[in-house]
Design a protein around this motif. Structure first.
Motif, short mmCIF file in Angstrom:
data_model
loop_
_atom_site.label_atom_id
_atom_site.label_comp_id
_atom_site.label_asym_id
_atom_site.label_seq_id
_atom_site.Cartn_x
_atom_site.Cartn_y
_atom_site.Cartn_z
N HIS A 119 -3.39 -7.43 94.13
CA HIS A 119 -2.53 -6.39 94.70
C HIS A 119 -3.05 -5.00 94.35
N ASP A 120 -3.48 -4.83 93.11
CA ASP A 120 -4.03 -3.53 92.68
C ASP A 120 -5.28 -3.18 93.49
N TRP A 121 -6.08 -4.18 93.79
CA TRP A 121 -7.30 -3.94 94.57
C TRP A 121 -6.95 -3.48 95.98
N ARG A 122 -5.95 -4.13 96.57
CA ARG A 122 -5.55 -3.75 97.93
C ARG A 122 -4.95 -2.35 97.96
N GLU A 123 -4.30 -1.95 96.86
CA GLU A 123 -3.69 -0.62 96.78
C GLU A 123 -4.67 0.44 96.30
N PHE A 131 -10.34 5.47 94.40
CA PHE A 131 -9.07 5.46 93.67
C PHE A 131 -8.01 6.26 94.44
N SER A 132 -6.86 5.64 94.69
CA SER A 132 -5.85 6.25 95.56
C SER A 132 -5.05 7.36 94.89
#
Length: 215
Positions: A119-123, A131-132
């Motif tokens: 999930h962290d990778w998708r976000e 990095f978002s």
């Protein structure tokens, strides 16, 4: 008059061996703290210098998955403690089963953690060019620490799972190597140490900046 135990009596070597095993494991765990210590100090530095960014970044972690994993590890600690108690009472069937339960909880923890990493990778929460949260000063530091601390913890847990499975098999097959109670005690100390580290990581990584209903 009741005679006092001496080194020449049969119980004395076993008691001395148990104390030596516990001392050796405590020394080993103290060295393990040296691995986590610098990461906790780095977190303290970042939390004091970038409090708003750390709070904002923490709200991007998965509260429910972190909470579920906390419950899983607490359950594993209970299973491990019951396994030690069963082995002391010479319940030869119960102890291996409880060890398998503890190991299964550990595997479930790693599965949930892997899902969280996905999930962290998708976000785009992995620190780096994509990095978002790049606009928030300190957020990238938080996630560097988040991944470093949780990955190091997961590595220690994986080692604990392998050792627990080995002990479960050894007790089931009555291997002399795993029969002494102090050896299972040492494994239990390691397992509880790994669980205790997570108890510190959980509020630092998942609860910072969350008030009221979790996001």
């Amino acid at each position: 008059m009741i005679p006092q135990a001496t080194a020449s009596q049969p119980g004395a070597p076993a008691a001395a061996g148990a104390h030596v095993a516990r001392l050796g494991m405590w020394i080993f765990l103290a060295t393990e703290l040296m691995l986590f210590g610098p990461l906790f100090l780095a977190y303290l530095y970042g939390r004091t210098h970038f409090p708003d960014a750390f709070a904002a970044a923490s709200r991007h972690t998965s509260f429910w998955l972190g909470t579920a994993n906390t419950a899983v590890l607490l359950s594993s600690s209970l299973a491990m403690a019951l396994a030690v108690h069963a082995h002391e009472e010479r319940r030869e069937r119960a102890a291996p089963r409880l060890l398998l339960l503890a190991a299964a909880c550990g595997v479930l923890f790693l599965f949930i953690k892997g899902s969280e990493y996905a999930h962290d990778w998708r976000e785009h929460l992995f620190p780096g060019p994509g990095f978002s949260l790049r606009g928030e000063t300190g957020a990238e530091i938080f996630f560097w620490l988040y991944f470093a601390m949780t990955a190091l913890h997961a590595l220690h847990l994986a080692i604990g799972i392998a050792a627990t499975l080995l002990f479960a098999l050894g007790l089931r097959l009555q291997w002399p190597l795993v029969q002494p109670a102090q050896r299972l005690d040492a494994l239990a100390l390691y397992w509880h140490f790994v669980d205790s580290v997570w108890i510190f990581l959980y509020p630092l990584l998942y609860l910072v900046g969350r008030s009221g209903a979790p996001g």
